[in-house]
Structure formats: C-alpha cells, structure tokens
Design an enzyme around this catalytic site. Structure first.
Site, mmCIF file in Angstrom:
data_model
loop_
_atom_site.group_PDB
_atom_site.id
_atom_site.type_symbol
_atom_site.label_atom_id
_atom_site.label_comp_id
_atom_site.label_asym_id
_atom_site.label_seq_id
_atom_site.Cartn_x
_atom_site.Cartn_y
_atom_site.Cartn_z
ATOM 1 C CG ASN A 7 -1.635 1.051 1.794
ATOM 2 O OD1 ASN A 7 -1.532 1.983 0.857
ATOM 3 N ND2 ASN A 7 -2.158 1.783 2.739
ATOM 4 C CE LYS A 9 0.246 3.947 4.539
ATOM 5 N NZ LYS A 9 0.113 3.500 5.803
ATOM 6 C CG HIS A 85 -5.502 1.965 4.736
ATOM 7 N ND1 HIS A 85 -5.267 3.401 5.661
ATOM 8 C CD2 HIS A 85 -4.860 1.084 5.115
ATOM 9 C CE1 HIS A 85 -4.032 2.641 5.876
ATOM 10 N NE2 HIS A 85 -3.803 2.069 6.088
ATOM 11 C CD GLU A 87 -3.315 5.747 6.553
ATOM 12 O OE1 GLU A 87 -3.037 5.770 5.234
ATOM 13 O OE2 GLU A 87 -2.084 5.492 7.673
ATOM 14 C CD GLU A 154 -3.899 -2.541 7.395
ATOM 15 O OE1 GLU A 154 -2.177 -2.830 6.703
ATOM 16 O OE2 GLU A 154 -4.415 -1.604 6.969
ATOM 17 N N GLY A 160 2.338 2.133 10.919
ATOM 18 C CA GLY A 160 2.902 3.015 10.875
ATOM 19 C C GLY A 160 3.643 3.308 11.490
ATOM 20 C CB SER A 196 4.917 -2.142 11.930
ATOM 21 O OG SER A 196 4.110 -1.051 12.394
HETATM 22 C C1 PEP Z 1 -0.877 0.540 5.825
HETATM 23 O O1 PEP Z 1 -1.083 1.271 6.119
HETATM 24 O O2 PEP Z 1 -1.816 -0.164 5.847
HETATM 25 C C2 PEP Z 1 -0.020 -0.250 7.169
HETATM 26 C C3 PEP Z 1 0.384 -1.772 6.963
HETATM 27 O O3 PEP Z 1 1.312 0.556 7.528
HETATM 28 P P1 PEP Z 1 2.393 -0.036 7.626
HETATM 29 O O4 PEP Z 1 3.457 -1.369 6.814
HETATM 30 O O5 PEP Z 1 3.502 1.198 7.243
HETATM 31 O O6 PEP Z 1 2.863 -0.308 9.056
#
Ligand code: PEP
Length: 234
Positions: A7, A9, A85, A87, A154, A160, A196
């Site tokens: 992803n 973003k 997601h 966000e 998630e 992040g 992460s």
């Molecule tokens: C995400 O935002 O879908 C995600 C998995 O981010 P990160 O791997 O940076 O934690």
C-alpha cells in the site's frame, strides 16, 4: 501461496514504480504480489505485478467531483482495491456501511476488495478488540458475496509505528475473523495481517494460523525490502 500486498498511500512516483517492477522481474516465489498505488499510476502496463487502487467511490457515476468509480478503476486495469483503510476511516469518517458499499461497487466491476478492519489503541485497552473486528467484518462485507474478497486485519495502533502485536494476539484476532467469516458462509476467505511488516518479521507472521498474507505500507516503497518480503513470506 501467500498474498503480499503493498500500500503506497500518497507516496511514490512512476519512476519508483518502474524501478520496483524491474526489481520484481527475477522473483522466484509462489507468493502473489500486488501493489496498491495512487490512481495516477494504475495504467502502468506490466506483466510482473497486479496493480490495485487504495479507494473507490460508493457511487457508480454522477456529480461527485473528485471521486473515481469502480468501473473507471476496472477500465485502467486495476484488479484490487483497498477499502476501509484506517486512514480513510479516520480522516474521511468512513463507516462500515460506507466500506460495504465500496466493496460492493468493486465486486460489481470484477475488482477484488481488500476490506480493512482493526482496533484503535483505546479500543484495545478497553478490551474491545474482538467486538470491533467482528462487527467490522459483519458490517463491511457485502451480502451475497460470490467472488473473492480479502480481509486485512490492521491493528490501527501498530500502523506505521514500527511495533506489532504479539504472535498470540495476531493469532487470536485472525481466528476471530476466520470464525466470523465461517459463520457468514465465507470460509476460505484470505485474511491478511497488516501493520509494521518488514523482511525481518514477515516469516514469523505468515507462519501464524489463518494468516494468508500481509498488507505492507512503508516497507513496500523500498524495492529491495519489498522483494525480500515477497521471498520471506511463508
Ligand atoms: C498500512 O497502512 O496499510 C500499513 C500496513 O502500514 P505500515 O506497514 O507502514 O505499518
């Protein structure tokens, strides 16, 4: 086979996408890689990696300035779309109902929705993780699903942040989601873990029962790291 879905973003560029595709050419793995890139890069033709979008409109067409419909995504070749997601839920007030409508539009247009669910740190501290993710799966998944959908667990507090839940916490959350999907008649639906993930932890995470792959944010923007994640997912 595990899914490894990146992803991007609102990051990256066409140059980075081309570099990534070049790096991915030599991958020797049964795992299925997908890159969910910004809308403007979805038309990058290649025979290496499937491309997906990160959002889609609930509407089919009309006076919705700035929105992109599922049929438009299909027209440029998108095979997947991330919906719900954290966000989008956080900055655009997307509810489970909205997420379900988006997933429905995707399915109507032959696009696989990647439906994200996960708890905040406050919800986790309040012991509500399983209630939140169970409700999110029940309410965000369209009724009468006939084609493939993907669920991504998630935990919002880990995205992040460079931290992940324990192996036991991931296992429990994925078991709850698998049970919920089975109750809905959707057993076998792939369930991905996201937040992460990197080349160092992906092997341990994908070895957990009911983890059918990973959704990768930051690490999917680094070509060597992303290739290493694809090779290391077991
Ligand atoms: C995400 O935002 O879908 C995600 C998995 O981010 P990160 O791997 O940076 O934690």
């Amino acid at each position: 086979m595990k899914f490894v879905i990146g992803n991007w973003k609102m990051n990256g560029s066409r140059a980075l996408l081309r570099e990534m595709i070049q790096k991915m050419r030599d991958i020797k793995s049964e795992n299925r890689a997908v890159l969910c890139v910004p809308f403007t890069m979805l038309d990058e033709k290649n025979d290496v990696v499937a491309l997906g979008a990160q959002d889609v409109s609930t509407h089919e067409r009309g006076a919705y300035t700035g929105e992109i419909s599922a049929s438009m995504l299909a027209e440029v070749g998108a095979k997947y779309v991330i919906v719900g997601h954290s966000e989008r839920r956080m900055y655009h007030d997307e509810t489970n109902d909205i997420v379900r409508d988006k997933a429905t539009r995707a399915l109507e247009n032959g696009i696989t929705p990647i439906i994200c669910v996960g708890e905040t740190m406050d919800e986790k501290r309040a012991g509500k993780t399983f209630d939140i993710i169970t409700a999110a799966v029940r309410e965000s998944v369209p009724s009468d699903v006939k084609d493939t959908i993907i669920i991504a667990y998630e935990p919002r507090w880990a995205i992040g942040a460079g931290i992940t839940p324990t192996t036991a916490e991931i296992a429990e959350a994925h078991r709850v989601i698998a049970d919920t999907l089975a109750y809905m008649g959707l057993d076998g639906t792939p369930i991905l873990y996201g937040a992460s993930v990197n080349s160092g932890n992906v092997g341990e995470i994908t070895a957990i029962e009911h983890v059918d792959g990973v959704l990768v944010g930051g690490a999917s923007l680094k070509p060597d790291e992303f290739v290493s994640i694809i090779h290391s997912a077991k």
